[in-house]
Design an enzyme around this catalytic site. Structure first.
Site, short mmCIF file in Angstrom:
data_model
loop_
_atom_site.label_atom_id
_atom_site.label_comp_id
_atom_site.label_asym_id
_atom_site.label_seq_id
_atom_site.Cartn_x
_atom_site.Cartn_y
_atom_site.Cartn_z
N LYS A 11 0.84 -1.21 0.00
CA LYS A 11 0.00 0.00 0.00
C LYS A 11 0.87 1.25 0.00
CE LYS A 11 0.54 1.60 4.43
NZ LYS A 11 1.11 2.86 4.82
N SER A 106 1.37 -5.88 7.36
CA SER A 106 -0.09 -5.80 7.48
C SER A 106 -0.76 -6.49 6.29
CB SER A 106 -0.54 -4.34 7.50
OG SER A 106 0.12 -3.64 8.51
N ASP A 139 -3.07 -1.00 10.16
CA ASP A 139 -3.16 -0.97 8.69
C ASP A 139 -3.81 -2.22 8.11
OD1 ASP A 139 -2.13 1.53 8.18
OD2 ASP A 139 -0.06 0.84 7.88
O1 C5P Z 1 -1.45 -0.70 15.23
P1 C5P Z 1 0.00 -0.92 14.99
O2 C5P Z 1 0.58 -2.00 15.85
O3 C5P Z 1 0.34 -1.13 13.55
O4 C5P Z 1 0.74 0.43 15.40
C1 C5P Z 1 2.13 0.49 15.59
C2 C5P Z 1 2.44 1.73 16.39
O5 C5P Z 1 2.16 2.90 15.62
C3 C5P Z 1 1.61 1.90 17.65
O6 C5P Z 1 2.21 1.27 18.74
C4 C5P Z 1 1.60 3.41 17.83
O7 C5P Z 1 2.80 3.83 18.42
C5 C5P Z 1 1.60 3.93 16.41
N1 C5P Z 1 0.27 4.25 15.88
C6 C5P Z 1 -0.40 5.36 16.39
N2 C5P Z 1 -1.63 5.69 15.88
C7 C5P Z 1 -2.18 4.97 14.89
C8 C5P Z 1 -1.51 3.86 14.36
C9 C5P Z 1 -0.28 3.52 14.87
O8 C5P Z 1 0.09 6.04 17.29
N3 C5P Z 1 -3.36 5.34 14.40
#
Ligand code: C5P
Length: 287
Positions: A11, A106, A139
């Site tokens: 993506k 993802s 994602d």
């Molecule tokens: O959800 P995911 O594990 O992919 O997110 C990785 C990190 O990215 C989270 O721990 C956070 O620090 C940050 N993040 C965020 N806000 C989002 C998506 C991700 O702060 N909407």
């Protein structure tokens, strides 16, 4: 179980805006997402009598257990559907650069959800799979749906958008990687003075206006990169634009940079020029 072989597409963020930090520690985002043909190949099979889930990859540094998003997705789906996860073996043949802002992990997770849903005839609609995917990573829901879409909230609130007309994309991953949590922390300590014109982007997509889309591509994370990283990203954007890109932008939390082209010769020349310094440079198309 006959082995399942499926594709997991990369993506790109046509826009990425950070609206603010939430109480749960995540950030509210507003992003226009686009999938491209560049993809990993995901193979799933079951080892008779095998224990647990294992992931293997042509990149030996990727986690082999539940720390790998592909395994986490399989475990989450098995819990949801009352299926046995013992013996599941997932093989990832990686083409999408890792830790690059292109949703590679993802997308592998989303591919596992889609493939097992189909193979096991679970009958979950895409929207339900996307909800399940949200437990695995922010994602993943978008990667379940793919195409052109607006992603809001943590990334899980999705609105399908008119497809970006087919165009060529040159993707270039600099040699360094960026930690997503660290970049989010960095943006918390700074004032974002420039935001993408998301409304304008949506109108350009409605008109099927590739140039209008390319001119509105904007990622707020580019403005908060440490100086060295920021200058590499700017240099790659310059090379893409000098070779005739309609627009160029960093994807996600980077550091991958991409340019959109309506002419394959220009795109190929840009790809050739960048490959001299950056071996992870690809020419692909929007899908
Ligand atoms: O959800 P995911 O594990 O992919 O997110 C990785 C990190 O990215 C989270 O721990 C956070 O620090 C940050 N993040 C965020 N806000 C989002 C998506 C991700 O702060 N909407």
């Amino acid at each position: 179980m006959t082995p399942i072989v499926t594709e997991a597409r990369a993506k790109l963020n046509l826009t990425l805006d950070v609206l603010g930090r939430r109480e749960d520690g995540y950030h509210d985002l507003c992003m226009v997402m686009q999938s491209v043909a560049l993809c990993d190949t995901v193979t799933i099979e079951r080892e008779e009598g095998g224990k647990g889930i294992k992931v293997r990859s042509d990149l030996d540094f990727l986690p082999s257990g539940r720390n790998n998003l592909a395994a986490a997705a399989a475990i989450r789906l098995c819990d949801e559907a009352w299926r046995d996860s013992d013996g599941l073996r997932i093989r990832l043949d990686k083409a999408i650069p890792v830790c690059a802002g292109m949703g590679g992990g993802s997308s592998d997770a989303a591919a596992v959800l889609r493939a097992l849903n189909e193979a096991w005839k679970l009958g979950y609609p895409r929207e339900r799979l996307a909800e399940i995917g949200a437990d695995v990573g922010s994602d993943v829901p978008y990667c379940v749906l793919g195409g052109t879409a607006l992603a809001e909230g943590r990334g899980e609130r999705l609105t399908p958008l008119p497809a970006l007309p087919w165009c060529f994309v040159v993707i270039c991953k600099p040699h360094f990687s960026i930690s997503t949590p660290e970049l989010f922390e960095r943006i918390d300590g700074m004032k974002i003075s420039c935001h993408p014109d998301t409304k304008g982007m949506l109108k350009a997509l409605e008109r099927g206006d590739v140039l209008g889309v390319a001119r509105r591509m904007y990622n707020v994370f580019e403005d908060v990169l440490p100086r060295n990283q920021g200058s590499t990203v700017a240099e790659i954007k310059d090379i893409l634009l000098q070779h005739g890109a309609l627009g160029a932008c960093m994807s996600g939390t980077g550091p991958t940079v991409f340019g959109l082209y309506d002419d394959i010769v220009k795109a190929w020349r840009a790809c050739h020029a960048l490959r001299k310094s950056y071996e992870q440079t690809f020419l692909t198309v929007t899908v």
